[in-house]
Design a protein around this motif. Structure first.
Motif, PDB file in Angstrom:
ATOM      1  N   ASP A 179       0.853  -1.186   0.000  1.00  0.00           N
ATOM      2  CA  ASP A 179       0.000   0.000   0.000  1.00  0.00           C
ATOM      3  C   ASP A 179       0.893   1.242   0.000  1.00  0.00           C
ATOM      4  OD1 ASP A 179      -1.870   1.973   0.344  1.00  0.00           O
ATOM      5  OD2 ASP A 179      -3.022   0.870   1.866  1.00  0.00           O
ATOM      6  N   LYS A 180       0.592   2.194  -0.867  1.00  0.00           N
ATOM      7  CA  LYS A 180       1.405   3.397  -0.952  1.00  0.00           C
ATOM      8  C   LYS A 180       1.349   4.226   0.322  1.00  0.00           C
ATOM      9  CE  LYS A 180       1.608   3.918  -5.957  1.00  0.00           C
ATOM     10  NZ  LYS A 180       1.516   4.848  -7.099  1.00  0.00           N
ATOM     11  N   ASP A 181       0.324   3.987   1.150  1.00  0.00           N
ATOM     12  CA  ASP A 181       0.271   4.691   2.427  1.00  0.00           C
ATOM     13  C   ASP A 181       1.354   4.201   3.384  1.00  0.00           C
ATOM     14  OD1 ASP A 181      -1.882   6.139   1.540  1.00  0.00           O
ATOM     15  OD2 ASP A 181      -3.389   4.770   2.389  1.00  0.00           O
ATOM     16  N   CYS A 182       1.913   3.023   3.085  1.00  0.00           N
ATOM     17  CA  CYS A 182       2.965   2.476   3.960  1.00  0.00           C
ATOM     18  C   CYS A 182       4.345   3.070   3.651  1.00  0.00           C
ATOM     19  CB  CYS A 182       3.027   0.952   3.812  1.00  0.00           C
ATOM     20  SG  CYS A 182       1.525   0.106   4.358  1.00  0.00           S
ATOM     21  N   VAL A 183       4.418   3.839   2.583  1.00  0.00           N
ATOM     22  CA  VAL A 183       5.714   4.408   2.172  1.00  0.00           C
ATOM     23  C   VAL A 183       5.572   5.917   1.978  1.00  0.00           C
ATOM     24  CG1 VAL A 183       7.602   4.316   0.506  1.00  0.00           C
ATOM     25  CG2 VAL A 183       6.259   2.249   0.985  1.00  0.00           C
ATOM     26  N   SER A 184       6.422   6.678   2.661  1.00  0.00           N
ATOM     27  CA  SER A 184       6.479   8.134   2.478  1.00  0.00           C
ATOM     28  C   SER A 184       7.735   8.457   1.671  1.00  0.00           C
ATOM     29  CB  SER A 184       6.539   8.855   3.831  1.00  0.00           C
ATOM     30  OG  SER A 184       5.368   8.573   4.585  1.00  0.00           O
ATOM     31  N   VAL A 185       7.558   9.221   0.602  1.00  0.00           N
ATOM     32  CA  VAL A 185       8.674   9.551  -0.276  1.00  0.00           C
ATOM     33  C   VAL A 185       8.915  11.061  -0.234  1.00  0.00           C
ATOM     34  CG1 VAL A 185       9.582   9.437  -2.626  1.00  0.00           C
ATOM     35  CG2 VAL A 185       8.094   7.610  -1.772  1.00  0.00           C
ATOM     36  N   GLU A 186      10.111  11.421   0.170  1.00  0.00           N
ATOM     37  CA  GLU A 186      10.507  12.836   0.217  1.00  0.00           C
ATOM     38  C   GLU A 186      11.801  13.000  -0.577  1.00  0.00           C
ATOM     39  OE1 GLU A 186      10.744  14.200   4.215  1.00  0.00           O
ATOM     40  OE2 GLU A 186       8.717  13.519   4.750  1.00  0.00           O
ATOM     41  N   ILE A 187      11.660  12.928  -1.897  1.00  0.00           N
ATOM     42  CA  ILE A 187      12.825  13.005  -2.792  1.00  0.00           C
ATOM     43  C   ILE A 187      12.558  14.110  -3.822  1.00  0.00           C
ATOM     44  CG2 ILE A 187      14.196  11.768  -4.498  1.00  0.00           C
ATOM     45  CD1 ILE A 187      13.558   9.205  -3.073  1.00  0.00           C
ATOM     46  N   PRO A 188      13.493  15.015  -4.018  1.00  0.00           N
ATOM     47  CA  PRO A 188      13.314  16.059  -5.037  1.00  0.00           C
ATOM     48  C   PRO A 188      13.183  15.442  -6.424  1.00  0.00           C
ATOM     49  CG  PRO A 188      15.169  16.587  -3.580  1.00  0.00           C
ATOM     50  CD  PRO A 188      14.760  15.183  -3.270  1.00  0.00           C
ATOM     51  N   GLY A 189      12.330  16.018  -7.237  1.00  0.00           N
ATOM     52  CA  GLY A 189      12.131  15.492  -8.581  1.00  0.00           C
ATOM     53  C   GLY A 189      13.350  15.629  -9.462  1.00  0.00           C
ATOM     54  N   SER A 190      14.258  16.532  -9.094  1.00  0.00           N
ATOM     55  CA  SER A 190      15.447  16.753  -9.918  1.00  0.00           C
ATOM     56  C   SER A 190      16.583  15.776  -9.602  1.00  0.00           C
ATOM     57  CB  SER A 190      15.962  18.183  -9.719  1.00  0.00           C
ATOM     58  OG  SER A 190      16.277  18.414  -8.349  1.00  0.00           O
ATOM     59  N   LYS A 191      16.432  15.032  -8.503  1.00  0.00           N
ATOM     60  CA  LYS A 191      17.492  14.108  -8.103  1.00  0.00           C
ATOM     61  C   LYS A 191      17.529  12.926  -9.065  1.00  0.00           C
ATOM     62  CE  LYS A 191      20.662  12.373  -5.385  1.00  0.00           C
ATOM     63  NZ  LYS A 191      22.005  12.969  -5.306  1.00  0.00           N
ATOM     64  N   LYS A 192      18.742  12.658  -9.646  1.00  0.00           N
ATOM     65  CA  LYS A 192      18.880  11.580 -10.621  1.00  0.00           C
ATOM     66  C   LYS A 192      19.987  10.626 -10.200  1.00  0.00           C
ATOM     67  CE  LYS A 192      17.213  14.267 -14.569  1.00  0.00           C
ATOM     68  NZ  LYS A 192      17.499  14.757 -15.947  1.00  0.00           N
TER      69      LYS A 192
END
Length: 422
Positions: A310-323
């Motif tokens: 479930d996507k609620d089990c994962v929090s993602v805090e990553i900038p969209g520009s990070k490659k």
């Protein structure tokens, strides 16, 4: 610097040798020149003796010049030329002294002495040697037509010969090192995945022997790797067929309890074969032709979908520009395993994916791991044997990160387990 350590060492030795030889020859040149000057300066005594007798007897200038000519001396009479020589000539040596003249008194039987203050200066001008004699009675500039200034041709010839020999030896050493440089490049190519590169080289020296042994080792390694790959692929292929048949046969059982049990067993076997196949792919990766630049958020989204959580089990805090430059499928699998582990072993069944210090981190609440991280990246190791796991998750993550020139790290901070792709 380190890649050319041998070459730099040889070059340093060459420079030290050249500087040392140059310094020795320079000191020898100065010493030899000084000895030559000291030897020829002794001729001033002949000049002063003739000059003293000329003054004492008051002989004619013609007689004085004739006496000097016997010893190849010539008086410089031109005033302008004298000034030019005295002003522009190089003073080689200068000495001031007292000259005692002894003569017999004709009336009484005793000796009398007359002391004259003299100064002798030896000069070099226009490739000639001059003696400048000064006394209270006057001065005179005399050219020595026999002597010539010091010329270090013998020393220069010896110095040039030795320098040429050292330079030739250095060139020969570089020629000997060229096969070693080529061999290093071939080893680098082999390490980059060119398994067919040949280490063979001509010659019978030590480098050629090393190249021959490397070639034999390359052939053995290639044979072992081909046998290993063939064995693993055949085993996995042969295992998939009975697993598929067993899964189908399981559905024919009458007891639901037995169906669930055998389905779980065959499911675990199929998962194990899949992980083995992935490990074999990671460990045998030879080049990075499949590596491309991807946005990290896309890789994490793919990992969440692959983990089927479930996507609620994962929090993602990553900038969209990070490659990241990676193999998408492998890097996504590594992230998926970290998400699986985080959810499985956390107290709140939640994982936070963030960027800290420009590194990808997976954070989850729970107790600190019981053993050092190196314990868990070994295959088939886990804290809780009852968990539905083969103990290959972190081992696979570590292998994938190594293929991407990264490492897996861990830190525990205030109840948070943080796994880091560094």
């Amino acid at each position: 610097m380190r890649k050319h350590a041998v070459l730099l060492t040889v070059l340093f030795a060459l420079i030290v040798t050249l500087v040392t030889v140059t310094a020795v020859f320079w000191e020898f040149y100065k010493l030899n020149k000084q000895q030559y000057i000291n030897n020829i300066f002794t001729k001033y005594s002949v000049i002063t003796q003739i000059y003293r007798e000329h003054k004492q007897r008051e002989s004619s200038e013609i007689m004085f010049e004739a006496n000097l000519a016997v010893y190849k001396f010539r008086i410089e009479k031109d005033i302008n030329e004298q000034k030019l020589i005295l002003s522009r000539g190089d003073i080689l040596k200068q000495e001031g002294f007292k000259k005692e003249t002894v003569f017999l008194n004709k009336k009484e039987l005793y000796f009398s002495r007359k002391v004259e203050n003299l100064r002798a200066t030896m000069l070099e001008y226009s490739y000639s040697i001059f003696f400048y004699i000064q006394s209270p009675h006057g001065h005179i500039l005399i050219e020595d037509e026999e002597l010539r200034p010091y010329r270090p041709w013998n020393i220069l010839y010896s110095y040039t010969t030795i320098m040429a020999i050292i330079s030739i030896l250095f060139i020969l050493i570089l020629q000997r090192l060229r096969p070693l440089i080529r061999l290093r490049r071939k080893i680098a190519q082999y390490g980059d995945g060119d398994m067919n590169i040949s280490f063979k080289t001509d010659g019978k020296d030590e480098i050629a022997l090393i190249a021959t042994e490397l070639e034999n080792t390359r052939i053995k390694i290639n044979t072992i790797m081909e046998s290993r790959t063939l064995f693993l692929r055949n085993v996995m292929h042969e295992l998939k067929t009975p697993i598929a048949k067993g899964t189908i046969a399981t559905q024919m059982l009458k007891s639901q309890k037995q169906i669930d049990r055998f389905s779980s067993i065959f499911g675990r076997l199929e998962s194990l074969v899949g992980e083995f196949a992935l490990i074999e792919e990671v460990t045998c990766i030879n080049d990075k032709s499949d590596f491309k630049e991807y946005r990290l958020v896309d890789i994490i989204d793919g990992a969440i979908d692959m983990a089927m959580v479930d996507k609620d089990c994962v929090s993602v805090e990553i900038p969209g520009s990070k490659k990241v430059f990676a193999n998408y499928r492998l890097y996504t699998t590594a992230a998926k395993n970290m998400i699986d582990n985080g959810i499985k072993y956390s107290t709140d069944k939640h994982v936070k994916v963030v960027i800290k210090n420009n590194e990808l981190c997976f954070e989850s609440k729970g107790e600190c791991i019981r053993h050092p991280l190196k314990y868990y990246i070994e295959p088939f190791t886990k804290d809780n044997p009852s968990k539905n796991s083969f103990g290959l998750g972190l081992y696979l993550v570590d292998s994938i990160l190594k293929a991407h020139d990264e490492v897996l790290a861990h830190e525990y901070d205030d109840g948070i387990n943080r796994f880091i792709f560094a």
